[in-house]
Design an enzyme around this catalytic site. Structure first.
Site, PDB file in Angstrom:
ATOM      1  N   ASP A  23       0.831  -1.210   0.000  1.00 28.39           N
ATOM      2  CA  ASP A  23       0.000   0.000   0.000  1.00 28.39           C
ATOM      3  C   ASP A  23       0.865   1.260   0.000  1.00 28.39           C
ATOM      4  OD1 ASP A  23      -2.399   1.313  -0.054  1.00 28.39           O
ATOM      5  OD2 ASP A  23      -2.737   1.225   2.103  1.00 28.39           O
ATOM      6  N   ASN A  77     -10.834  -2.714  -5.786  1.00 27.84           N
ATOM      7  CA  ASN A  77     -10.041  -1.770  -6.588  1.00 27.84           C
ATOM      8  C   ASN A  77     -10.613  -1.530  -7.998  1.00 27.84           C
ATOM      9  OD1 ASN A  77      -6.835  -2.889  -5.196  1.00 27.84           O
ATOM     10  ND2 ASN A  77      -8.134  -1.174  -4.557  1.00 27.84           N
ATOM     11  N   ARG A  84      -5.154  -2.022   8.980  1.00 28.63           N
ATOM     12  CA  ARG A  84      -6.403  -2.720   8.624  1.00 28.63           C
ATOM     13  C   ARG A  84      -6.097  -3.801   7.594  1.00 28.63           C
ATOM     14  NH1 ARG A  84      -7.980   2.697   6.677  1.00 28.63           N
ATOM     15  NH2 ARG A  84      -7.261   2.944   4.534  1.00 28.63           N
ATOM     16  N   SER A 110      -8.215  -4.663   4.957  1.00 28.68           N
ATOM     17  CA  SER A 110      -8.725  -4.356   3.612  1.00 28.68           C
ATOM     18  C   SER A 110      -9.156  -5.611   2.846  1.00 28.68           C
ATOM     19  CB  SER A 110      -7.684  -3.557   2.811  1.00 28.68           C
ATOM     20  OG  SER A 110      -7.356  -2.369   3.481  1.00 28.68           O
TER      21      SER A 110
HETATM   22  C1  IPE Z   1      -5.402  -2.866  -0.366  1.00 31.71           C
HETATM   23  O1  IPE Z   1      -5.085  -1.548  -0.461  1.00 31.71           O
HETATM   24  C2  IPE Z   1      -5.364  -3.521  -1.715  1.00 31.71           C
HETATM   25  C3  IPE Z   1      -4.043  -3.706  -2.297  1.00 31.71           C
HETATM   26  C4  IPE Z   1      -2.914  -3.411  -1.729  1.00 31.71           C
HETATM   27  C5  IPE Z   1      -4.044  -4.298  -3.607  1.00 31.71           C
HETATM   28  P1  IPE Z   1      -6.193  -0.412  -0.623  1.00 31.71           P
HETATM   29  O2  IPE Z   1      -5.469   0.870  -0.742  1.00 31.71           O
HETATM   30  O3  IPE Z   1      -7.130  -0.762  -1.722  1.00 31.71           O
HETATM   31  O4  IPE Z   1      -6.985  -0.515   0.753  1.00 31.71           O
HETATM   32  P2  IPE Z   1      -7.800   0.590   1.552  1.00 31.71           P
HETATM   33  O5  IPE Z   1      -8.746   1.200   0.567  1.00 31.71           O
HETATM   34  O6  IPE Z   1      -6.823   1.585   2.068  1.00 31.71           O
HETATM   35  O7  IPE Z   1      -8.465  -0.149   2.668  1.00 31.71           O
HETATM   36  C1  IPE Z   2      -1.470   0.260  -3.418  1.00 36.06           C
HETATM   37  O1  IPE Z   2      -1.288   1.617  -3.390  1.00 36.06           O
HETATM   38  C2  IPE Z   2      -1.712  -0.269  -4.807  1.00 36.06           C
HETATM   39  C3  IPE Z   2      -3.058  -0.795  -5.031  1.00 36.06           C
HETATM   40  C4  IPE Z   2      -4.039  -0.773  -4.189  1.00 36.06           C
HETATM   41  C5  IPE Z   2      -3.300  -1.403  -6.329  1.00 36.06           C
HETATM   42  P1  IPE Z   2      -2.515   2.634  -3.364  1.00 36.06           P
HETATM   43  O2  IPE Z   2      -2.846   2.986  -4.778  1.00 36.06           O
HETATM   44  O3  IPE Z   2      -3.632   2.104  -2.561  1.00 36.06           O
HETATM   45  O4  IPE Z   2      -1.838   3.870  -2.630  1.00 36.06           O
HETATM   46  P2  IPE Z   2      -2.530   4.881  -1.611  1.00 36.06           P
HETATM   47  O5  IPE Z   2      -3.146   4.075  -0.513  1.00 36.06           O
HETATM   48  O6  IPE Z   2      -3.540   5.656  -2.387  1.00 36.06           O
HETATM   49  O7  IPE Z   2      -1.397   5.716  -1.112  1.00 36.06           O
HETATM   50 MG    MG Z   3      -4.151   2.304  -0.593  1.00 35.37          MG
END
Ligand code: IPE
Ligand code: IPE
Ligand code: MG
Length: 249
Positions: free
Chosen positions: A23, A71, A193, A195
């Site tokens: 993340d 996502n 969390r 997720s």
């Molecule tokens: C979890 O990250 C999913 C992946 C790392 C692929 P998210 O960025 O989607 O999770 P939330 O929205 O912060 O819970």
């Molecule tokens: C994780 O990084 C990648 C995926 C969920 C695919 P994010 O895109 O969620 O990055 P933040 O949470 O917005 O910083």
């Molecule tokens: Mg994220």
């Protein structure tokens, strides 16, 4: 730290299976004044680095949360870029996985992936199927609740009766039926969390959260997480004394 950590690591027990919620790509990009897609591109370097380091350190299974079922609801341009990056990774790194004896695996509602991505994914899985040193699992269009629903649907459709159902055979209906239980979960970027990741499998997994954003995550961060894991006492509901006695005998 550099010269000292490796010998330290060999003194303790390494996790057999590590799982990573990668993340913070978006935040990394924002801090640099870049667009989110640049963050995802940079995150791919961390993916390669983590796989290389895990293989070097002798970790047997690594599972990466690459794209969640939720996502898909992100802006279309971002979803398309993520799918493109995944495809590029599979095309470019397939041979390297074979060289390193890494078997590719995928979990999630894979049928929801665009057909071209699904195709290269299947080809790479096929190409690496006899590799034995490490299993790399990509969680794609993955959701823990979705996985549980899919398992229950299959159980019902196979006519399994309630009295025959137990933890052992239930877990055989999950996408992870061939994988060992996860020992260590690493989440980058500081959020505490799950997720919707591996809800059943995480029952006794040790959780390590680091503030480091995913694109900044390198081997030294992995080593830090492993050292932290080695200092935990996993009790599985027992008392500390029972665990110590079990380890001695
Ligand atoms: C979890 O990250 C999913 C992946 C790392 C692929 P998210 O960025 O989607 O999770 P939330 O929205 O912060 O819970
Ligand atoms: C994780 O990084 C990648 C995926 C969920 C695919 P994010 O895109 O969620 O990055 P933040 O949470 O917005 O910083
Ligand atoms: Mg994220």
């Amino acid at each position: 730290m550099k010269g000292k950590v490796k010998p330290l690591l060999t003194q303790g027990k390494l996790p057999r299976h590590i799982i990573v919620i990668m993340d913070g790509n978006g935040r990394w990009a924002k801090r640099k004044g870049l667009d989110r897609i640049s963050g995802h591109k940079e995150g791919m370097k961390s993916v390669k680095s983590l796989i290389k380091a895990s293989r070097q350190l002798g970790i047997k299974a690594v599972t990466l949360y690459a794209f969640s079922a939720q996502n898909w609801k992100r802006p279309q341009i971002e979803v398309e870029a993520l799918m493109q990056l995944l495809k590029e990774y599979l095309v470019k790194e397939g041979n390297r996985l074979v060289e390193r004896e890494i078997k590719l695996n995928a979990i999630g509602r894979l049928w929801e992936l665009p057909s071209d991505v699904y195709e290269v994914l299947s080809k790479t899985i096929e190409k690496t199927k006899s590799c034995k040193e490490m299993t790399l699992t990509l969680a794609l269009s993955y959701g823990g609740r979705e996985e549980l629903i899919d398992a229950v649907k299959r159980i019902i459709s196979q006519g399994i009766s309630p009295e025959d159902l137990n933890e052992g055979n239930f877990s055989q209906f999950l996408y992870t039926s061939d994988l060992p239980e996860p020992d260590l979960l690493i989440r980058t970027s500081g959020e505490i969390r799950l997720s919707n990741f591996l809800l059943w499998q995480l029952a006794y997994t040790e959780i390590y959260v680091t503030k480091t954003l995913w694109p900044d995550f390198r081997k030294r961060h992995l080593i830090r997480a492993l050292l932290n894991y080695q200092n935990r006492e996993r009790r599985f509901g027992l008392t500390s004394d029972q665990i110590i006695r079990r380890e001695i005998s």
